[in-house]
Motif scaffolding. Structure first.
Motif, short mmCIF file in Angstrom:
data_model
loop_
_atom_site.label_atom_id
_atom_site.label_comp_id
_atom_site.label_asym_id
_atom_site.label_seq_id
_atom_site.Cartn_x
_atom_site.Cartn_y
_atom_site.Cartn_z
N TYR A 40 0.83 -1.20 0.00
CA TYR A 40 0.00 0.00 0.00
C TYR A 40 0.87 1.26 0.00
CZ TYR A 40 -4.80 -1.71 0.66
OH TYR A 40 -6.05 -2.26 0.48
N ASP A 72 -6.91 -6.79 -0.23
CA ASP A 72 -6.05 -6.82 0.95
C ASP A 72 -5.47 -8.21 1.17
OD1 ASP A 72 -6.62 -4.19 1.48
OD2 ASP A 72 -8.07 -4.61 3.06
N PRO A 97 -5.69 2.17 3.72
CA PRO A 97 -5.59 2.23 2.27
C PRO A 97 -5.84 3.61 1.67
CG PRO A 97 -6.88 0.32 2.95
CD PRO A 97 -6.63 1.15 4.18
#
Length: 271
Positions: A40, A72, A97
């Motif tokens: 991320y 994820d 995120p």
């Protein structure tokens, strides 16, 4: 000119520029390009870099085969030691995120998603942040958040209804159903579907035609489209992440994660 200094082959996200086209590649194929904290952060950095990179006039985002992005990394993000700080309060997590989402949305250069495989969960969100989506005939799409007892990030709320219409967006968000590339093209989610082996060549050809145009005018053209089609993503994104934080403390979210890890059907209780 080619620049791969953002990351070598072992990096979770790589960045390269050739012929004024920057290519951002999710590079965790052993995890179907599922995003962990490191990925991320590197994805956000790659989009921020594309904005300041004077040699880049268009951006392609893709994944290392066999997937685009499977969302994820459940084992690290949703079932890791920091995932459930308390059942009584929203968990405290190290990273969210949203910075990567905002970086993708605020990229002021045209972005093409070359969707080479599964784009599910946050992977579908990432595809939605692109201006244009081209899919391999192996691509699949799904907003899986409801299956984990969560809501989507900014893409599902902010862009999906504008792309496929409110009713289809509601169906995809409420059911978490998986659709294939042909259905994605039928509902307007992707611009076109091409044979898998032709995907990157097609994306580069389109990116090259875009990059041949005046860079400053391209940026203003993208800004005009964003202003016309969408509202302010930051306020909505803040609400979405706060809601995700609260839902991560629920029993239903924990059950959704446990069921996924144990490869069984979940038993939701409404708590």
């Amino acid at each position: 000119m080619t620049d791969t200094s953002q990351g070598a082959a072992g990096e979770s996200v790589t960045y390269a520029v050739a012929d004024h086209v920057a290519t951002i590649t999710l590079n965790r194929p052993h995890r179907r390009n599922a995003l962990n904290w490191d990925a991320y952060a590197k994805l956000e950095a790659a989009f921020r870099r594309a904005v300041t990179d004077e040699d880049a006039r268009c951006v392609i985002v893709t994944g290392a085969d066999p997937a685009f992005c499977s969302g994820d990394d459940v084992g690290e993000i949703m079932a890791g030691p920091d995932a459930f700080a308390s059942r009584k309060a929203p968990p405290v997590v190290r990273h969210q995120p949203t910075p990567a989402a905002i970086a993708a949305l605020e990229c002021d250069k045209p972005v093409i998603a070359a969707v080479n495989g599964a784009a599910v969960g946050w992977g579908m969100e990432l595809a939605l942040y692109a201006d244009i989506r081209i899919a391999s005939d192996r691509a699949k799409f799904a907003e899986l958040f409801i299956k984990r007892g969560l809501v989507c990030d900014v893409g599902g709320f902010y862009r999906l209804p504008a792309i496929v219409g409110p009713a289809k967006a509601a169906e995809l968000l409420f059911t978490g159903d998986v659709i294939d590339a042909a259905e994605a093209a039928r509902v307007g989610l992707v611009r076109e579907v091409v044979p898998h082996d032709a995907l990157m060549a097609r994306a580069r050809e389109l990116a090259g035609r875009i990059a041949a145009n005046p860079p400053l005018a391209l940026r203003y053209m993208k800004e005009g489209l964003r202003r016309a089609a969408y509202g302010d993503a930051r306020e909505l994104g803040g609400w979405a992440i706060e809601t995700i934080r609260r839902l991560m403390a629920t029993e239903d979210h924990q059950e959704g994660v446990a069921a996924f890890m144990e490869k069984r059907e979940p038993r939701f209780s409404g708590r």
